[in-house]
Design a protein around this motif. Structure first.
Motif, mmCIF file in Angstrom:
data_model
loop_
_atom_site.group_PDB
_atom_site.id
_atom_site.type_symbol
_atom_site.label_atom_id
_atom_site.label_comp_id
_atom_site.label_asym_id
_atom_site.label_seq_id
_atom_site.Cartn_x
_atom_site.Cartn_y
_atom_site.Cartn_z
ATOM 1 N N GLU A 511 0.831 -1.210 0.000
ATOM 2 C CA GLU A 511 0.000 0.000 0.000
ATOM 3 C C GLU A 511 0.864 1.258 0.000
ATOM 4 N N ASN A 512 2.143 1.076 -0.353
ATOM 5 C CA ASN A 512 3.116 2.174 -0.467
ATOM 6 C C ASN A 512 3.468 2.787 0.879
ATOM 7 N N MET A 513 3.428 1.978 1.930
ATOM 8 C CA MET A 513 3.871 2.441 3.238
ATOM 9 C C MET A 513 5.349 2.107 3.383
ATOM 10 N N ARG A 514 6.174 3.138 3.512
ATOM 11 C CA ARG A 514 7.618 2.933 3.556
ATOM 12 C C ARG A 514 8.216 3.268 4.917
ATOM 13 N N GLU A 515 7.467 3.953 5.765
ATOM 14 C CA GLU A 515 7.980 4.355 7.070
ATOM 15 C C GLU A 515 7.457 3.416 8.148
ATOM 16 N N ILE A 516 8.298 3.164 9.152
ATOM 17 C CA ILE A 516 7.944 2.182 10.178
ATOM 18 C C ILE A 516 6.713 2.623 10.977
ATOM 19 N N GLY A 517 6.560 3.929 11.186
ATOM 20 C CA GLY A 517 5.395 4.414 11.914
ATOM 21 C C GLY A 517 4.099 4.146 11.176
ATOM 22 N N ALA A 544 15.024 -1.258 6.170
ATOM 23 C CA ALA A 544 16.307 -0.748 5.694
ATOM 24 C C ALA A 544 16.797 -1.554 4.494
ATOM 25 N N ASP A 545 16.668 -2.874 4.568
ATOM 26 C CA ASP A 545 17.075 -3.723 3.449
ATOM 27 C C ASP A 545 16.184 -3.505 2.230
ATOM 28 N N ARG A 546 14.892 -3.420 2.468
ATOM 29 C CA ARG A 546 13.938 -3.303 1.357
ATOM 30 C C ARG A 546 14.128 -1.995 0.578
ATOM 31 N N PHE A 547 14.356 -0.895 1.322
ATOM 32 C CA PHE A 547 14.402 0.409 0.666
ATOM 33 C C PHE A 547 15.805 0.996 0.563
ATOM 34 N N GLY A 548 16.826 0.195 0.954
ATOM 35 C CA GLY A 548 18.197 0.613 0.757
ATOM 36 C C GLY A 548 18.599 1.860 1.514
ATOM 37 N N ARG A 549 18.195 1.949 2.769
ATOM 38 C CA ARG A 549 18.553 3.124 3.560
ATOM 39 C C ARG A 549 19.212 2.684 4.860
ATOM 40 N N THR A 555 15.132 5.647 12.798
ATOM 41 C CA THR A 555 14.445 4.791 11.837
ATOM 42 C C THR A 555 13.533 3.767 12.501
ATOM 43 N N GLY A 556 13.739 3.475 13.777
ATOM 44 C CA GLY A 556 12.883 2.522 14.478
ATOM 45 C C GLY A 556 11.690 3.213 15.122
ATOM 46 N N PHE A 557 11.019 2.489 16.011
ATOM 47 C CA PHE A 557 9.901 3.080 16.731
ATOM 48 C C PHE A 557 10.401 4.183 17.656
ATOM 49 N N ALA A 558 9.624 5.243 17.779
ATOM 50 C CA ALA A 558 9.975 6.305 18.720
ATOM 51 C C ALA A 558 9.798 5.798 20.147
ATOM 52 N N PRO A 559 10.697 6.180 21.066
ATOM 53 C CA PRO A 559 10.544 5.751 22.465
ATOM 54 C C PRO A 559 9.290 6.356 23.081
ATOM 55 N N ARG A 560 8.649 5.603 23.913
ATOM 56 C CA ARG A 560 7.391 6.039 24.523
ATOM 57 C C ARG A 560 7.394 5.720 26.021
ATOM 58 N N ILE A 561 6.741 6.575 26.795
ATOM 59 C CA ILE A 561 6.473 6.328 28.208
ATOM 60 C C ILE A 561 5.059 5.783 28.307
ATOM 61 N N PRO A 562 4.827 4.697 29.082
ATOM 62 C CA PRO A 562 5.772 3.970 29.921
ATOM 63 C C PRO A 562 6.652 3.023 29.101
ATOM 64 N N VAL A 563 7.897 2.870 29.522
ATOM 65 C CA VAL A 563 8.809 1.975 28.810
ATOM 66 C C VAL A 563 8.587 0.527 29.206
ATOM 67 N N LYS A 564 7.843 0.288 30.266
ATOM 68 C CA LYS A 564 7.437 -1.051 30.689
ATOM 69 C C LYS A 564 5.954 -0.995 31.030
ATOM 70 N N PRO A 565 5.209 -2.076 30.785
ATOM 71 C CA PRO A 565 3.803 -2.099 31.196
ATOM 72 C C PRO A 565 3.679 -1.850 32.696
ATOM 73 N N VAL A 566 2.697 -1.045 33.065
ATOM 74 C CA VAL A 566 2.529 -0.651 34.460
ATOM 75 C C VAL A 566 1.040 -0.588 34.776
ATOM 76 N N ALA A 567 0.686 -0.845 36.019
ATOM 77 C CA ALA A 567 -0.711 -0.770 36.435
ATOM 78 C C ALA A 567 -1.204 0.674 36.360
ATOM 79 N N ILE A 568 -2.434 0.852 35.897
ATOM 80 C CA ILE A 568 -3.005 2.190 35.786
ATOM 81 C C ILE A 568 -3.000 2.888 37.139
ATOM 82 N N GLU A 569 -3.246 2.115 38.193
ATOM 83 C CA GLU A 569 -3.292 2.730 39.520
ATOM 84 C C GLU A 569 -1.953 3.341 39.907
ATOM 85 N N ASP A 570 -0.834 2.741 39.438
ATOM 86 C CA ASP A 570 0.472 3.291 39.783
ATOM 87 C C ASP A 570 0.750 4.590 39.034
ATOM 88 N N ILE A 571 0.200 4.721 37.836
ATOM 89 C CA ILE A 571 0.302 6.006 37.131
ATOM 90 C C ILE A 571 -0.526 7.063 37.861
#
Length: 576
Positions: A511-517, A544-549, A555-571
């Protein structure tokens, strides 16, 4: 929601206090006090611990709380990682169907009535209680700093110094590696370092604020300086059947043996790349398992490797000696070492698993109880990335490496990093590096470094240099090809958590999606409990292999908080 409070009543104690009974779906399982729930279930022959949305069965895979494939319901509380749950009382355990139970009706009341977060402000926070983290904590404490070490596991020691949690008749006693780790832990505690085990740091925020949680509740930690020593986890190797129960990482199998003296199975195939697979083979053989083969991806060492072996012997003769002993035990047991060999597929049978391996000489199959996969490691650098620490792509190791100076300081003020989360270097390198980083962090807070500690730092610097030489030679010796995309079929899962296949990825690219996001949004790849730890590096390399970059930190997934699964109550507890 959190699991119920853990305690030990008088009636729960048996004549043999080391024995604990677990009720598992109509079965009574005799567990050993102190072992993980996953170890107890595996020891009783239980392989299936949950089913996913498609009804496919899953079991123990990573053994270190990363993949969440071994989640079960414990005493009515869902989503408990059996590999991270210690057996310390009689338990009622059930498999989880689909793994996504609804939020309990009383969840809102629990959030409203819970205690506020605990607030801590140590001089230095060390995240990770493996060899490097413990070494850094000890050095910083000896320099006069107040040090808090937090670690997700129930025991300090990390993957290398993982401690034997059970004892009793017929259980093999602690070995030299166990004892060395125990001595280090005891020295660290005696020096006045505070260690909080079973504590997950799930967020890092500017400036110097960390969010964590343990069984007691939420924590807000604001240290003067932080040392990140979060280690690494094993790479995914997606071939048909890699998600079947009975297929696990080399590290998971080693954790079963080294912490609980449990075997992953009686007949075991070990496949992958690197010396840990050989160590596991030797340990499981000593435990009574039949290792049908060690399938090593690297080529057989020959005369051209003599220089590398000599360099390794000069740099760390004690480590070369360990390798020689592992090979001797393997040979004595009649276990073949199949060089230049990759695992290509696994199928479930009525009696266990059938595994296929391939080499230039042809294909072979093995009938086994368990398959252990160990194809290298990815640094657990998600927290460093979330904090904004810069990374560069290491093409030789095929992984991101955090930018830092010779004393471990990253390009974010007050954040230090060491050990395998910065790039694979092994326990001995981490121990040496810990001394240097711990003293640097203490000195940055104005603590004077006495002459004796400076002399220790000089020795550690020399040790660091020789272990770096050893590691460079070691990984040249174990050089192996990267994952080959032709190993997967369109139905092979790339994302274990969200059940995304290679075929679905190809459809998104069509479907012409070239970006990991874009691929992530289209397919949900990387949106599951492990948060892309297994699929993201593979997908990044695939694109990277497919599109030669080239690959880099963006190029990977952007880092996100929380970095580990956590209980909603602790947030919620962190709300002002």
């Amino acid at each position: 929601m959190k699991p119920p409070a853990e305690g030990k009543s008088a009636e729960s104690k048996s004549a043999d206090d080391s024995s604990v009974e677990i009720a598992f779906e109509g079965r009574r399982i005799a567990a050993r006090r102190g072992e993980s729930l996953a170890a107890a279930l595996t020891g009783d022959g239980v392989r299936v611990m949950r089913s996913n949305r498609s009804g496919d069965e899953r079991g123990l895979f990573c053994g270190m709380g990363v993949c969440h494939d071994c989640i079960v319901e414990v005493d009515g509380c869902a989503n408990q990682r059996s590999c991270m749950t210690k057996v310390d009382r009689p338990m009622q355990v059930r498999r989880e169907a689909h793994g996504r139970p609804p939020l309990p009706p009383a969840a809102g009341e629990a959030l409203a009535s819970g205690a506020a977060a605990e607030r801590l402000s140590p001089d230095i926070l060390v995240i990770g209680a493996g060899p490097g983290g413990l070494s850094a904590a000890l050095a910083a404490r000896r320099a006069g700093a107040e040090v808090l070490v937090v670690d997700e596991r129930s025991q300090a020691g990390g993957q290398y110094f993982k401690q034997l949690a059970v004892e009793g008749p017929g259980i093999a006693p602690a070995d030299r590696q166990h004892r060395e780790g125990r001595a280090l832990i005891e020295t660290v505690v005696a020096a006045g370092v505070t260690i909080r085990s079973g504590c997950t740091v799930w967020g890092g925020f500017d400036p110097g604020l960390f969010a964590a949680a343990d069984a007691a509740g939420a924590m807000e930690i604001t240290p003067g300086a932080t040392i990140v020593a979060t280690g690494a986890y094993e790479r995914g190797w997606p071939v048909p059947g890699w998600t079947l129960p009975g297929v696990m990482t080399t590290g998971a199998a080693q954790t079963l043996w080294r912490t609980a003296r449990r075997l992953p199975g009686r007949r075991v195939l070990i496949a992958g790349n690197g010396p840990l697979n050989l160590q596991l083979a030797a340990e499981l053989i000593a435990g009574g398992a039949e290792i049908v083969a060690v399938a090593e991806a690297a080529a057989r060492p020959g005369l051209a490797s003599a220089g590398l072996l000599l360099e390794m012997a000069r740099a760390a003769p004690e480590l070369v000696g360990e390798g020689v002993r592992y090979h001797a035990r393997r040979r004595a047991a009649g276990t073949p070492m199949l060089y230049g060999t990759l695992i290509t597929g696994i199928e479930a049978t009525a009696s266990g698993l059938t595994a296929r391996v391939a080499s230039p000489a042809g294909e072979r199959t093995f009938e086994v109880d368990a398959v252990c996969l160990g194809y290298g490691f990815e640094p657990a650098s998600e927290l460093l990335r979330a904090l904004g620490c810069g990374h560069d792509y290491d093409a030789d190791r095929r992984q991101l490496a955090v930018r830092r100076d010779g004393r471990g300081l990253t390009d974010v003020a007050g954040i230090y990093a060491l050990g395998d989360c910065t790039g694979l270097g092994g326990a001995r390198l981490a121990l040496a590096e810990g001394v240097l980083v711990g003293l640097a962090a203490a000195e940055s807070l104005g603590r004077p470094i006495p002459a004796a500690l400076r002399a220790e730092a000089a020795r550690a610097d020399k040790d660091r240099a020789r272990h770096r030489r050893f590691q460079r030679a070691l990984w040249q010796l174990y050089a192996a090809p990267a994952y080959d995309w032709s190993l997967a079929t369109p139905d092979t899962l790339l994302c274990r958590c969200e059940e995304v296949t290679f075929g679905q990825i190809e459809a998104a690219l069509g479907e012409n999606m070239r970006e990991i996001g874009a691929v992530k949004r289209r397919t949900r790849v990387g949106m599951g409990r492990c948060q892309g730890r297994y699929c993201a590096p593979l997908l990044d390399a695939f694109l990277a292999d497919r599109f030669g970059r080239p690959r880099d930190e963006f190029t990977g997934f952007a880092p996100r908080i929380p970095v580990k699964p956590v209980a909603i109550e602790d947030i919620a507890r962190l709300a002002p």
